[in-house]
Design a protein around this motif. Structure first.
Motif, short mmCIF file in Angstrom:
data_model
loop_
_atom_site.label_atom_id
_atom_site.label_comp_id
_atom_site.label_asym_id
_atom_site.label_seq_id
_atom_site.Cartn_x
_atom_site.Cartn_y
_atom_site.Cartn_z
N ILE A 18 -22.28 31.49 47.22
CA ILE A 18 -22.86 31.09 48.51
C ILE A 18 -22.40 32.05 49.59
CG2 ILE A 18 -23.07 29.24 50.23
CD1 ILE A 18 -22.37 27.21 48.07
N GLY A 19 -23.38 32.65 50.27
CA GLY A 19 -23.04 33.56 51.37
C GLY A 19 -23.32 32.83 52.69
N THR A 20 -22.30 32.72 53.55
CA THR A 20 -22.52 31.97 54.81
C THR A 20 -22.08 32.77 56.02
OG1 THR A 20 -22.00 29.99 56.04
CG2 THR A 20 -20.25 30.82 54.58
N PRO A 21 -22.92 32.74 57.07
CA PRO A 21 -22.44 33.27 58.38
C PRO A 21 -21.64 32.16 59.07
CG PRO A 21 -24.70 32.51 58.57
CD PRO A 21 -24.27 32.22 57.16
N GLU A 22 -21.31 32.39 60.31
CA GLU A 22 -20.60 31.33 61.06
C GLU A 22 -21.33 31.06 62.36
OE1 GLU A 22 -16.30 31.01 60.91
OE2 GLU A 22 -16.24 31.21 63.10
N TYR A 23 -21.80 29.85 62.51
CA TYR A 23 -22.43 29.46 63.78
C TYR A 23 -21.50 28.41 64.40
CZ TYR A 23 -26.95 31.45 62.22
OH TYR A 23 -27.96 32.28 61.79
#
Lengths: 209, 781
Positions: free
Chosen positions: A72-77
């Motif tokens: 799982i690739g996640t950015p940060e919001y």
């Protein structure tokens, strides 16, 4: 040959997370068959009387079931995983449990320096919740900061140290996948728990109000 | 204060939504809470360049709120995707959360509550770009939701409600300190006193409202503009008759005819008539007085019993009295005593007119009023409501012209009804009704002999027929007749084409009569009032008389001629006056005239109220915390039955007192009396003074300016020197004050003047003693 599903944790068009996962697919093509799966298009998660699950979510769940592991690739919001990802994970734990006992590797990119560290920490917590119970690769943070400058024109990581670090973590993940195969007992417990007793107020336990 | 409350889930059914709606209802009287939904928002997408309209609308509401409450369930150890998506939108192109105080609450199904969701949401709200000010501590987390709420959505467990109140109080304080906004007017004002209720106007209605508020545990301040001895409004001057009747249906039919053809509020009329049928019991239960029935006990035959015999239902019309006597303030004294019997709950300030109501600009709640006391304007807070019982505008020339279409009317009742209720009502946006209707009384359809402006007219009962029998008629401004002089008096209403309207007043009408009539009137020892004799104008001829009374000589001459014609024919073709009341004018002068003027007993106009005595705003909705009773905005819209006004005071005064006393805040507000110097009960204190014994050369003086308020001295004079000064009443405290109490009297006697140096350090005690002595000296002849 291992088969992995790589979930893109954002719906933005130019996502560096997507680039990272596509890079991993190309780089590790010899060791594993990685399918980059989009989450955008999934409606926002919403509980309903009849426990409705969108077809796209069911398709993703089938792919995960058939896979040996998930990346799982996640950015940060706002110091957290994007709503899109949390919505997808909600669908993927609403009466169905494809991620249960599935080995998961978390990676993340961010424009700033921290490389989505908080989002990744939160993702671990979520994946550990009773309705998901995924088996997350421990102590393996791949935090790609300044992601806008991290790739060259044909999508490869510029920094050798970063790519070597990623290679090491990916190798660990491959071994981790084999290792978790043997953890049979916890799997049974998780199966029972998921189907009968309390879990976060999802649809299956009837008291979902 | 305005709060936005965000339902942190998009589920159709949610206990979090139920919780927020419960909080909104629970604080409805104090905080405006806007419950906001996120279930129709699109999923956040960073590549969207333009913010969807629904998001900017939501951002605007949050921006305008002083604080935000967010309620979230827990999904997968975190907040819901729907809430996270909303916050992503609200921290992308718009930033309504920046610097915004936020309180997070949560409801969960299971027993574990929503701890992880709370941690997650705090992290998110803290993130740069969101920059909310999350209130630390005080988490309201509710678990086992299904059995936490009852079926109408209220919290079952009182302990949960208590904890919610702690959190909400903490949060409202947090909002005020963090933003310095959202502070309500009620907190900004420096209150000089805080009571449960403020009743403005100490007449029959005010006495009743104050008494019934007190009987419902309210601490009441009752104020009136009139000085001591003149309180009582029109009630004290009225006939003391309470309109009543045994048969409800008959009385209702009668009152519907009185109202017709005007529209009326069905519920108001039913409450009024129902109350009238119960007045005998009311007297016994609440005034412990044995009711007297005019019909059954007094066998009273009177033109006002009933006033409109032609209406059906009139058979049941009766008057209830407190004893066998009228026009003797008997009912007023009973109502006044009920107030004095409750001195521990009702404070009384006389000579203290109300200037303005104080209203919260947003919620429109009436917070209290500004009262003028001892020359100062004091802010008096009424936690649960203000009752307006100030009476009408009988003494307000401007309002008489604007609302009644008359230029001036001579008051029959109190001189202190100046229309304050109309003015104050208008200032807070009240809707007015019945403005043009008023009652008058006495001979010639409600007239009196003229008296100087600002004085009360003398009521003459129309049974004294000599003033309209014989060679005598009422001449209008131009000298012509304009009304049937012997009309059966219906509170000034005269018969026109089937209806009874208030007569159109003339500016300077006169009674015109011949010498024979004048002799008969002058020598009549039955005459009830003779002051007018010196005001009679005489002239040799009718034309000369016309000139003296600003009438048109031709018209007056023609009118006398016509009158004589009617007398001779034995029929008044113009107005149908009784034929044997007509006598031909003497051929020869002198002829006479005397000025008369239309009078006013009471007006009926004022702010409109409903059956719960709540005053209505211009759009018809009740103005929160504002009630009224009595003739101010009275119920009588058209024709009037005697005794109706006093009945209204008792019936609606009781309802107003009870409704005003109902607690309307979620937490007890600390009451606070005014400073001692403003006094507590003018009537009790005055009675107390009367009990101090005075010898021939002794004079009593008082001042309210002491630290403890009232200081009373007894000054003894001997061959016009101050021989002795004794302090007979004082509540000063502290040893410096005692020095003043001991040294000043000797100093004043020694220097034979009140203007002595104050005792250092006891300036207000000294000032009070000196002014009290001056007050006493002012009474020496």
């Amino acid at each position: 040959m291992k088969k992995f599903v790589a979930l893109v944790g954002t719906n933005t068009a130019k996502s560096t997370n997507r680039k990272l996962l596509q890079y991993m697919k190309k780089r590790y093509a010899d060791d594993a068959e990685i399918e980059v799966v989009e989450l955008k298009g999934l409606p926002i998660f919403k509980k309903s009387e009849e426990v409705y699950i969108p077809q796209q979510a069911r398709d993703i769940a089938d792919k995960i079931d058939a896979s040996d592991g998930v990346i799982i690739g996640t950015p940060e919001y706002d110091h957290s995983i994007p709503a899109l990802l949390s919505s997808a994970l909600a669908w993927l734990s609403y009466g169905i449990h494809p991620l249960m006992d599935k080995p998961v590797m978390i990676v993340g990119t961010s424009y700033g320096t921290l490389g989505a560290s908080r989002a990744q920490a939160q993702l671990r917590q979520i994946l550990d919740s009773p309705e998901l119970k995924a088996t997350v690769l421990p102590s393996s943070e791949f935090l790609l900061g300044h992601s806008l400058q991290a790739f060259d024109d044909n999508g490869d990581l510029k920094s050798a140290t970063e790519s070597q670090k990623l290679d090491g973590l990916f190798d660990d993940f491959l071994e981790f996948v084999d290792l978790t195969e043997k953890l049979g007992h916890s799997k049974q417990i998780h199966e029972q728990e998921a189907s009968s007793t309390f879990s976060w107020d999802n649809g299956t336990t009837g008291d979902d109000k | 204060m305005k709060l936005a409350a965000i339902v942190g889930t998009n589920a159709e059914f949610s206990y979090n939504r139920i919780l927020l709606n419960f909080i909104k209802r629970y604080y409805a009287e104090e905080i405006e809470i806007n419950v906001l939904e996120i279930k129709d928002l699109p999923l956040f997408n960073e590549s969207e360049t333009e913010t969807p309209q629904v998001i900017s609308d939501l951002a605007k509401v949050i921006q305008e709120a002083d604080g935000v409450i967010i309620s979230t369930p827990e999904y997968d150890h975190g907040m819901t995707a729907a809430l996270k998506s909303a916050i992503e939108w609200l921290s992308y192109n718009v930033h309504p959360f920046t610097g915004k105080p936020v309180m997070v609450v949560g409801v969960s199904l299971g027993k574990q509550g929503t701890d992880l969701a709370q941690i997650n949401i705090r992290q998110v709200l803290d993130a740069p770009g969101v920059d909310a000010f999350i209130m630390p501590g005080h988490q309201f987390l509710l678990s086992n939701a299904p059995d936490a709420f009852n079926e109408d959505g209220g919290l079952k467990d009182p302990k949960s409600v208590e904890w919610l109140k702690v959190c909400m109080t903490a949060f409202t304080d947090y909002v005020k300190t963090v933003t310095h906004r959202g502070g309500d007017l009620v907190d900004a004002i420096k209150w000089d006193a805080v009571y449960d209720n403020l009743v403005i106007g100490f007449g029959g209605a005010g006495a009743t409202a104050a008494r019934f508020a007190a009987d419902n545990d309210a601490k009441v301040l009752l104020v009136d503009a009139a000085p001591l001895g003149h309180e009582g409004g029109n009630t004290r001057y009225a006939a003391q008759l309470l309109n009543s009747g045994e048969d409800y249906d008959q009385l209702l039919a009668y009152y519907k005819s009185l109202y017709a053809p005007k529209d009326y509020d069905e519920e108001m009329l039913a409450t009024y008539v129902h109350g009238m049928t119960e007045l005998p019991a009311y007297l016994e239960n609440y005034l412990n007085v044995k009711p007297v029935s005019a019909k059954n006990d007094l066998h009273l035959i009177n033109y006002t019993l009933p006033e409109y015999p032609e209406f059906n239902g009139h058979e049941t019309v009766d008057f209830t009295l407190v004893h066998k006597g009228i026009f003797d303030a008997s009912l007023w004294k009973v109502l006044r005593q009920q107030v004095l019997d409750r001195q521990d709950q009702i404070d009384i300030w006389l000579s203290s007119p109300a200037k303005h109501l104080i209203q919260d600009p947003e919620s429109k709640v009436i917070l209290g009023a500004q009262i003028e006391r001892n020359g100062e304007l004091l802010n008096i807070r009424a936690v649960n409501g203000v009752v307006l019982t100030v009476g009408g505008f009988e003494n307000n020339r401007d309002m008489i012209q604007n609302f009644l279409g008359a230029t001036h009317l001579t008051p029959l009742g109190t001189l202190y009804n100046q229309g304050d209720g109309v003015r104050m009502g208008e200032e807070v946006g009240a809707k007015l009704w019945h403005m043009s209707n008023y009652e008058s009384l006495g001979i010639l359809n409600g007239m009196v002999f003229s008296v100087p402006e600002g004085e009360r007219g003398y009521y003459i009962n129309p049974t004294y027929t000599k003033l309209f029998t014989g060679a005598i008629f009422l001449a209008g401004d131009d000298g012509s007749r304009y009304t049937k002089e012997d009309e059966q008096n219906r509170h000034g209403h005269v018969y026109e084409q089937g209806q009874w309207h208030v007569v159109r007043p003339n500016e300077h009408p006169h009674l015109v009569f011949d010498a024979q009539q004048w002799q008969a009137l002058k020598n009549d020892d039955q005459s009830p009032y003779t002051d007018w004799f010196e005001q009679v104008i005489s002239a040799a001829t009718i034309e000369e008389l016309a000139a003296k009374i600003d009438a048109d000589p031709q018209i007056l001459k023609q009118t006398v001629h016509q009158f004589n014609h009617f007398a001779a024919a034995g029929e008044d073709f113009q107005f149908g006056r009784q034929k044997d009341s007509l006598r031909v004018f003497n051929e020869q002068g002198p002829y006479h005239a005397v000025a008369v003027n239309h009078d006013v007993l009471n007006t009926q106009g004022g702010p409109q109220r409903n059956a719960k005595t709540e005053i209505l705003a211009a759009d018809g909705t009740p103005i929160p915390h504002l009630y009224s009773a009595g003739e101010l905005g009275g119920i009588n819209a058209n024709m009037y039955q005697a005794g109706g006004n006093l009945a209204e005071c008792l019936i609606f005064g009781k309802i107003a007192g009870e409704n005003a006393a109902k607690t309307k805040t979620t937490h007890a507000v600390e009451l606070q009396s005014a400073l001692p110097k403003y006094g507590r009960n003018d009537i009790a204190e005055q009675d107390d003074l009367a009990s101090i014994e005075l010898k021939a050369n002794q004079y009593l003086g008082q001042s309210n300016e002491g630290i403890g308020g009232q200081v009373v001295v007894r000054v003894t004079m001997a061959n016009n020197r101050i021989d002795n000064v004794e302090i007979v009443r004082q509540h000063e405290t502290g040893d410096v004050a005692t020095d003043a109490l001991t040294q000043l009297p000797q100093r004043i006697v020694a220097q034979n003047t009140a203007d002595v140096d104050a005792v250092s350090g006891a300036s207000s005690s000294s000032r009070a003693i000196k002014n009290a002595v001056k007050d006493a000296l002012s009474k020496c002849k």
